[in-house]
Each structure stands twice: as C-alpha cells, then as structure tokens.
Design an enzyme around this catalytic site. Sequence first.
Site, mmCIF file in Angstrom:
data_model
loop_
_atom_site.group_PDB
_atom_site.id
_atom_site.type_symbol
_atom_site.label_atom_id
_atom_site.label_comp_id
_atom_site.label_asym_id
_atom_site.label_seq_id
_atom_site.Cartn_x
_atom_site.Cartn_y
_atom_site.Cartn_z
ATOM 1 N N LYS A 32 -7.389 9.383 2.769
ATOM 2 C CA LYS A 32 -7.278 8.210 3.648
ATOM 3 C C LYS A 32 -7.371 8.658 5.102
ATOM 4 O O LYS A 32 -6.630 9.522 5.545
ATOM 5 C CB LYS A 32 -5.951 7.480 3.439
ATOM 6 C CG LYS A 32 -5.794 6.273 4.367
ATOM 7 C CD LYS A 32 -4.580 5.437 4.038
ATOM 8 C CE LYS A 32 -3.341 5.837 4.777
ATOM 9 N NZ LYS A 32 -3.336 5.477 6.212
ATOM 10 N N HIS A 63 -9.100 -6.946 12.262
ATOM 11 C CA HIS A 63 -8.546 -8.295 12.462
ATOM 12 C C HIS A 63 -9.143 -8.850 13.754
ATOM 13 O O HIS A 63 -8.720 -8.472 14.846
ATOM 14 C CB HIS A 63 -7.007 -8.191 12.574
ATOM 15 C CG HIS A 63 -6.317 -9.522 12.620
ATOM 16 N ND1 HIS A 63 -4.937 -9.633 12.598
ATOM 17 C CD2 HIS A 63 -6.800 -10.780 12.666
ATOM 18 C CE1 HIS A 63 -4.611 -10.925 12.649
ATOM 19 N NE2 HIS A 63 -5.715 -11.629 12.694
ATOM 20 N N ILE A 65 -12.403 -12.097 15.214
ATOM 21 C CA ILE A 65 -13.128 -13.303 14.800
ATOM 22 C C ILE A 65 -14.118 -12.907 13.699
ATOM 23 O O ILE A 65 -14.576 -11.757 13.647
ATOM 24 C CB ILE A 65 -13.852 -14.000 15.982
ATOM 25 C CG1 ILE A 65 -14.855 -13.059 16.655
ATOM 26 C CG2 ILE A 65 -12.846 -14.527 16.987
ATOM 27 C CD1 ILE A 65 -15.757 -13.758 17.662
ATOM 28 N N ASN A 67 -17.261 -13.228 13.004
ATOM 29 C CA ASN A 67 -18.550 -12.622 13.331
ATOM 30 C C ASN A 67 -18.400 -11.147 13.733
ATOM 31 O O ASN A 67 -19.192 -10.294 13.327
ATOM 32 C CB ASN A 67 -19.211 -13.427 14.462
ATOM 33 C CG ASN A 67 -20.607 -12.929 14.760
ATOM 34 O OD1 ASN A 67 -21.445 -12.842 13.868
ATOM 35 N ND2 ASN A 67 -20.852 -12.569 16.015
ATOM 36 N N THR A 119 4.659 -3.270 6.036
ATOM 37 C CA THR A 119 6.028 -2.982 5.550
ATOM 38 C C THR A 119 7.007 -2.834 6.713
ATOM 39 O O THR A 119 8.211 -2.846 6.518
ATOM 40 C CB THR A 119 6.061 -1.725 4.656
ATOM 41 O OG1 THR A 119 5.276 -0.718 5.266
ATOM 42 C CG2 THR A 119 5.533 -1.995 3.276
ATOM 43 N N ARG A 181 7.571 8.854 -2.786
ATOM 44 C CA ARG A 181 8.307 10.095 -2.537
ATOM 45 C C ARG A 181 8.712 10.742 -3.851
ATOM 46 O O ARG A 181 8.955 10.027 -4.841
ATOM 47 C CB ARG A 181 9.600 9.806 -1.743
ATOM 48 C CG ARG A 181 9.362 9.356 -0.304
ATOM 49 C CD ARG A 181 8.752 10.466 0.537
ATOM 50 N NE ARG A 181 8.473 10.091 1.908
ATOM 51 C CZ ARG A 181 7.314 9.617 2.358
ATOM 52 N NH1 ARG A 181 6.299 9.423 1.521
ATOM 53 N NH2 ARG A 181 7.149 9.351 3.629
ATOM 54 N N GLN A 190 10.195 6.166 5.866
ATOM 55 C CA GLN A 190 9.945 5.122 4.864
ATOM 56 C C GLN A 190 11.282 4.632 4.319
ATOM 57 O O GLN A 190 12.202 5.413 4.105
ATOM 58 C CB GLN A 190 9.089 5.660 3.708
ATOM 59 C CG GLN A 190 7.685 6.096 4.119
ATOM 60 C CD GLN A 190 6.715 4.935 4.256
ATOM 61 O OE1 GLN A 190 7.124 3.779 4.350
ATOM 62 N NE2 GLN A 190 5.430 5.217 4.311
HETATM 63 O O1 C5P Z 1 3.588 10.275 5.028
HETATM 64 P P1 C5P Z 1 3.642 9.015 4.195
HETATM 65 O O2 C5P Z 1 3.582 9.290 2.708
HETATM 66 O O3 C5P Z 1 4.823 8.142 4.584
HETATM 67 O O4 C5P Z 1 2.303 8.237 4.592
HETATM 68 C C1 C5P Z 1 2.028 6.942 4.135
HETATM 69 C C2 C5P Z 1 0.728 6.472 4.721
HETATM 70 O O5 C5P Z 1 0.518 5.120 4.348
HETATM 71 C C3 C5P Z 1 0.655 6.505 6.260
HETATM 72 O O6 C5P Z 1 -0.698 6.783 6.612
HETATM 73 C C4 C5P Z 1 1.035 5.088 6.650
HETATM 74 O O7 C5P Z 1 0.458 4.707 7.885
HETATM 75 C C5 C5P Z 1 0.423 4.296 5.505
HETATM 76 N N1 C5P Z 1 1.015 2.976 5.282
HETATM 77 C C6 C5P Z 1 2.362 2.773 5.015
HETATM 78 N N2 C5P Z 1 2.834 1.515 4.805
HETATM 79 C C7 C5P Z 1 2.005 0.458 4.856
HETATM 80 C C8 C5P Z 1 0.636 0.647 5.108
HETATM 81 C C9 C5P Z 1 0.176 1.932 5.326
HETATM 82 O O8 C5P Z 1 3.125 3.731 4.947
HETATM 83 N N3 C5P Z 1 2.466 -0.740 4.602
#
Ligand code: C5P
Length: 233
Positions: A32, A63, A65, A67, A119, A181, A190
């Site tokens: 990613k 995000h 318009i 076009n 989130t 995790r 997180q």
């Molecule tokens: O290091 P970690 O496992 O927390 O990385 C999670 C990845 O997922 C990061 O790139 C974060 O920006 C992305 N992400 C997230 N929660 C979201 C959308 C994307 O943690 N809702």
Amino acid sequence: MAKDVIIACDFESAEATLRFLDLFRDEKPYVKIGMELYYAAGPEIVREIKKRGHKIFLDLKLHDIPNTVKKAMAVLSKLDVDMTNVHAAGTVEMMRAAVEGLTRPDGSRPLLIAVTQLTSTSQERMNEDLLIQGDINDVIAHYAKNAERAGLDGVVCSPLEAAGVKEATHPSFLTITPGVRFADGDKGDQVRVTTPERAREIGSDYIVVGRPITAAPDPVQAYRKVCRDFLQR
Ligand code: C5P
C-alpha cells in the site's frame, strides 16, 4: 475470493521504501502506497514497485467534484495500480465518475474501494463537527450501500465493521481492513485492533498491516507470520 495481506509502506522516501522491499527475496508482498510516499516520490515510485512485480493499493482517498475525480482516476489507471480508493462522502455521482475514469478502453480496471467514515472520526465528532446525524454504524452501512450502488468493489473499514458491511451489501463486497496487531504486539496509535486470525474469522478480505511488519526486528518473518495466521498457509 482472493484474500491477501497488504503491507502499508508508510516510508518518507523512495530509498527507504525500496530498501525495505529489498528484504523480500522469496515473495512479492502486496504493497500500500499512501499520501506521504506518493507526495514525496510521485508516480515514479509506483512504476518502480510495479516493475519489481508487486501488486499496489494506491491509497490516495480522492474526494472532489465528479469531473475532476474522473480525470484523476484516468491518470491513476494508466499507472497500472491494482487497487485505489475514494471517499464515499463525495456522493454516488462522484463514485460513478471514478469508476468511469478508472475503466480502461478494454473494459478492465483496478479495484475501486470507498472510505466510509475514517476510523479517526468518532460518533461524537461525526454528529457535532460534521452535523451528520444518527449512529455511526448506520452511516457506515449507508455509505457502503452507496458505494455498491455506484459499482465499486468494496470499502475500507475496521475489521470489527466487516461483518456489518457484508450484511448491508453482499458477501462478495470486499472489506479492506487496517488496525491489525499480533496478540502480544504494541497497539501504537490504533485503538480498535484485531489479530490476523480474528480478522479472518470476521470475514476481512484484505488486511492492511504497517508497523507490526515494517518496524519488526525481522520484517520478512513478521510478514510470513501474518500470512500464516490470516491466510492459513
Ligand atoms: O502501522 P499500521 O498497521 O497502524 O498501519 C495501518 C495503515 O492503514 C496506515 O497506512 C493507515 O494510514 C491506514 N489506515 C488506517 N485506518 C483507516 C484507514 C487507513 O489505519 N481507517
């Protein structure tokens, strides 16, 4: 249905990213690329990682318009990424325009995924800052249905929301879930986390894992453990 582990390559430069990917000699993980790396290293880093044989989820969360989104998606489609995304808040019309822009002349296109509510957006912030009334889970289900209606392939959501999303849409509507995790791992920033085994049980299709792999003493071993736990292989 294809399930996979996607490594969030949240590095600040092309050099750091390629040094990390050089560690993988026997496998080609799905990668990613987010805003930080894309804004620092541009489309060239996408081409380079693609050339090395990796699949790419380009996480730029468009995000704007309809076009503008359509035209931007046509550019990303030429980069030959495998998955990209938009904010569902841009409306069904914007998401339809994104699908159109992304579709190549031969009818093929990368997977297109919607962000429902980030989130980092709590129930309270959604109600008070954004003035979106109602329960956040209902809003997530509604946005997922809008994405389905616009012809998208799935949504990014917390693993804990994956079952609800599939119920609101259909079982093959993809759920891409960060916040993963190891049971004995550091959560970092997180809050609502799940293990790879649990994400599998709940029905996530793709898990996005960053620091538990990128910051591990042995990233290759950590990646293999996530694959064993999530893909059972
Ligand atoms: O290091 P970690 O496992 O927390 O990385 C999670 C990845 O997922 C990061 O790139 C974060 O920006 C992305 N992400 C997230 N929660 C979201 C959308 C994307 O943690 N809702």
